[in-house]
Design a protein around this motif. Structure first.
Motif, PDB file in Angstrom:
ATOM      1  N   LYS A  75       3.775 -17.339 -74.551  1.00  0.00           N
ATOM      2  CA  LYS A  75       4.903 -18.258 -74.707  1.00  0.00           C
ATOM      3  C   LYS A  75       5.626 -18.019 -76.040  1.00  0.00           C
ATOM      4  N   ASP A  76       6.941 -18.138 -75.997  1.00  0.00           N
ATOM      5  CA  ASP A  76       7.811 -18.040 -77.171  1.00  0.00           C
ATOM      6  C   ASP A  76       7.835 -16.660 -77.829  1.00  0.00           C
ATOM      7  N   THR A  77       7.328 -15.647 -77.143  1.00  0.00           N
ATOM      8  CA  THR A  77       7.431 -14.279 -77.649  1.00  0.00           C
ATOM      9  C   THR A  77       8.822 -13.751 -77.339  1.00  0.00           C
ATOM     10  N   LYS A  78       9.355 -12.916 -78.243  1.00  0.00           N
ATOM     11  CA  LYS A  78      10.676 -12.313 -78.072  1.00  0.00           C
ATOM     12  C   LYS A  78      10.525 -10.797 -78.020  1.00  0.00           C
ATOM     13  N   ILE A  79      11.084 -10.204 -76.968  1.00  0.00           N
ATOM     14  CA  ILE A  79      11.006  -8.768 -76.742  1.00  0.00           C
ATOM     15  C   ILE A  79      12.438  -8.243 -76.729  1.00  0.00           C
ATOM     16  N   TRP A  80      12.750  -7.337 -77.651  1.00  0.00           N
ATOM     17  CA  TRP A  80      14.138  -6.951 -77.878  1.00  0.00           C
ATOM     18  C   TRP A  80      14.546  -5.657 -77.180  1.00  0.00           C
ATOM     19  N   ILE A  81      15.635  -5.084 -77.626  1.00  0.00           N
ATOM     20  CA  ILE A  81      16.338  -3.975 -76.975  1.00  0.00           C
ATOM     21  C   ILE A  81      15.453  -2.728 -76.854  1.00  0.00           C
ATOM     22  N   ASN A  82      15.428  -2.157 -75.645  1.00  0.00           N
ATOM     23  CA  ASN A  82      14.757  -0.880 -75.364  1.00  0.00           C
ATOM     24  C   ASN A  82      13.259  -0.879 -75.652  1.00  0.00           C
ATOM     25  N   VAL A  83      12.618  -2.018 -75.566  1.00  0.00           N
ATOM     26  CA  VAL A  83      11.170  -2.083 -75.731  1.00  0.00           C
ATOM     27  C   VAL A  83      10.512  -1.703 -74.409  1.00  0.00           C
ATOM     28  N   GLN A  84       9.415  -0.936 -74.483  1.00  0.00           N
ATOM     29  CA  GLN A  84       8.621  -0.657 -73.290  1.00  0.00           C
ATOM     30  C   GLN A  84       7.225  -1.214 -73.494  1.00  0.00           C
ATOM     31  N   ILE A  85       6.783  -2.018 -72.537  1.00  0.00           N
ATOM     32  CA  ILE A  85       5.442  -2.600 -72.552  1.00  0.00           C
ATOM     33  C   ILE A  85       4.738  -2.143 -71.285  1.00  0.00           C
ATOM     34  N   ARG A  86       3.637  -1.433 -71.441  1.00  0.00           N
ATOM     35  CA  ARG A  86       2.935  -0.790 -70.326  1.00  0.00           C
ATOM     36  C   ARG A  86       1.948  -1.720 -69.628  1.00  0.00           C
ATOM     37  N   GLU A  87       1.228  -1.164 -68.686  1.00  0.00           N
ATOM     38  CA  GLU A  87       0.280  -1.893 -67.860  1.00  0.00           C
ATOM     39  C   GLU A  87      -0.889  -2.452 -68.678  1.00  0.00           C
ATOM     40  N   ASP A  88      -1.370  -3.616 -68.236  1.00  0.00           N
ATOM     41  CA  ASP A  88      -2.575  -4.248 -68.787  1.00  0.00           C
ATOM     42  C   ASP A  88      -2.466  -4.629 -70.257  1.00  0.00           C
ATOM     43  N   VAL A  89      -1.248  -4.721 -70.768  1.00  0.00           N
ATOM     44  CA  VAL A  89      -1.031  -5.161 -72.155  1.00  0.00           C
ATOM     45  C   VAL A  89      -1.168  -6.678 -72.210  1.00  0.00           C
ATOM     46  N   LYS A  90      -1.722  -7.165 -73.307  1.00  0.00           N
ATOM     47  CA  LYS A  90      -1.771  -8.602 -73.549  1.00  0.00           C
ATOM     48  C   LYS A  90      -1.135  -8.867 -74.906  1.00  0.00           C
TER      49      LYS A  90
END
Length: 177
Positions: free
Chosen positions: A20-35
Motif C-alpha cells: 500500500k502507498d508505494t509509488k512506481i515511476w516511469i519505465n520501471v520493470q518489476i519481475r515475477e515473485d517480487v515483494k
C-alpha cells in the motif's frame, strides 16, 4: 483498483506483491515473485529482478537495478545508479551459475553510483558513500567510502556523523555496543 500507484509505462509482473502507498515511476520493470513493502518509492528506470524482497518505506532512485538474490530491509535509501551484483564468478555462459545473496539491512543508505559486490551485508543504518565499491561486510552504523570501501567513522540513525564519544550531536542517539 490497486492500493499503490504505478505509472502507465511501468511493467509489473502479475504475481508481484506491491504494498500500500508505494509509488512506481516511469519505465520501471518489476519481475515475477517480487515483494515490495508499503510506502516505497521506486524511481524512473529502475529494474527489480525476480524474487527480490524489498521492505517498507524504501527509496530506490533512478537507474538502479536490484538483481535476484538481493534483499533490502525497511527504510533503506538506494541512490541513483547504485549497482548490485549477484554472481561472484560472472561468465556469459556458466551452467553451474549460483546466485550469491546480498543483504542491505534496515535504515542503510547507499550513495549514488556505489557498487555492492554480492555476498556481503551492509549493516543497520550504515552509510556507503557515493561511488564506493563494497567488497566486504559493512558493520552497523559505519560510514564507508572509496574503492574498495573502507570505514572512516560511525553514523547515526539520522544520518549524521558520530564523534568518537559515540553520541550524535544532532539527536543524542547513542550507538549500541
Amino acid at each position: 483498483m490497486a492500493a499503490y500507484f504505478a505509472h502507465e509505462t511501468a511493467h509489473i509482473a502479475e504475481n508481484a506483491k506491491i504494498g500500500k502507498d508505494t509509488k512506481i515511476w516511469i519505465n520501471v520493470q518489476i519481475r515475477e515473485d517480487v515483494k515490495i513493502g508499503e510506502g516505497c518509492i521506486i524511481s524512473k528506470d529502475a529494474y527489480i529482478d525476480h524474487a527480490v524482497q524489498i521492505g517498507d518505506r524504501v527509496k530506490i532512485q533512478n537507474g538502479v537495478s536490484v538483481y535476484h538474490g538481493v534483499t533490502i530491509e525497511d527504510e533503506v535509501f538506494v541512490g541513483p545508479n547504485a549497482a548490485f551484483t549477484n554472481d561472484y564468478y560472472p561468465r556469459a555462459q556458466n551452467p553451474e551459475w549460483e546466485v550469491t545473496p546480498t543483504l542491505i539491512c534496515e535504515g542503510a543508505s547507499l550513495g549514488a553510483n556505489c557498487t555492492v559486490v554480492c555476498g556481503h551485508t551492509v549493516g543497520k543504518y550504515a552509510m556507503v558513500g557515493a561511488g564506493s565499491v563494497v567488497t566486504q561486510d559493512v558493520p552497523p552504523y559505519t560510514l564507508v567510502v572509496g574503492n574498495p570501501a573502507r570505514a572512516i567513522g560511525k553514523v547515526c540513525r539520522c544520518g549524521q556523523r558520530i564523534p568518537e564519544d559515540g553520541v550524535c550531536p544532532k539527536c543524542g542517539f547513542v550507538i549500541p555496543e
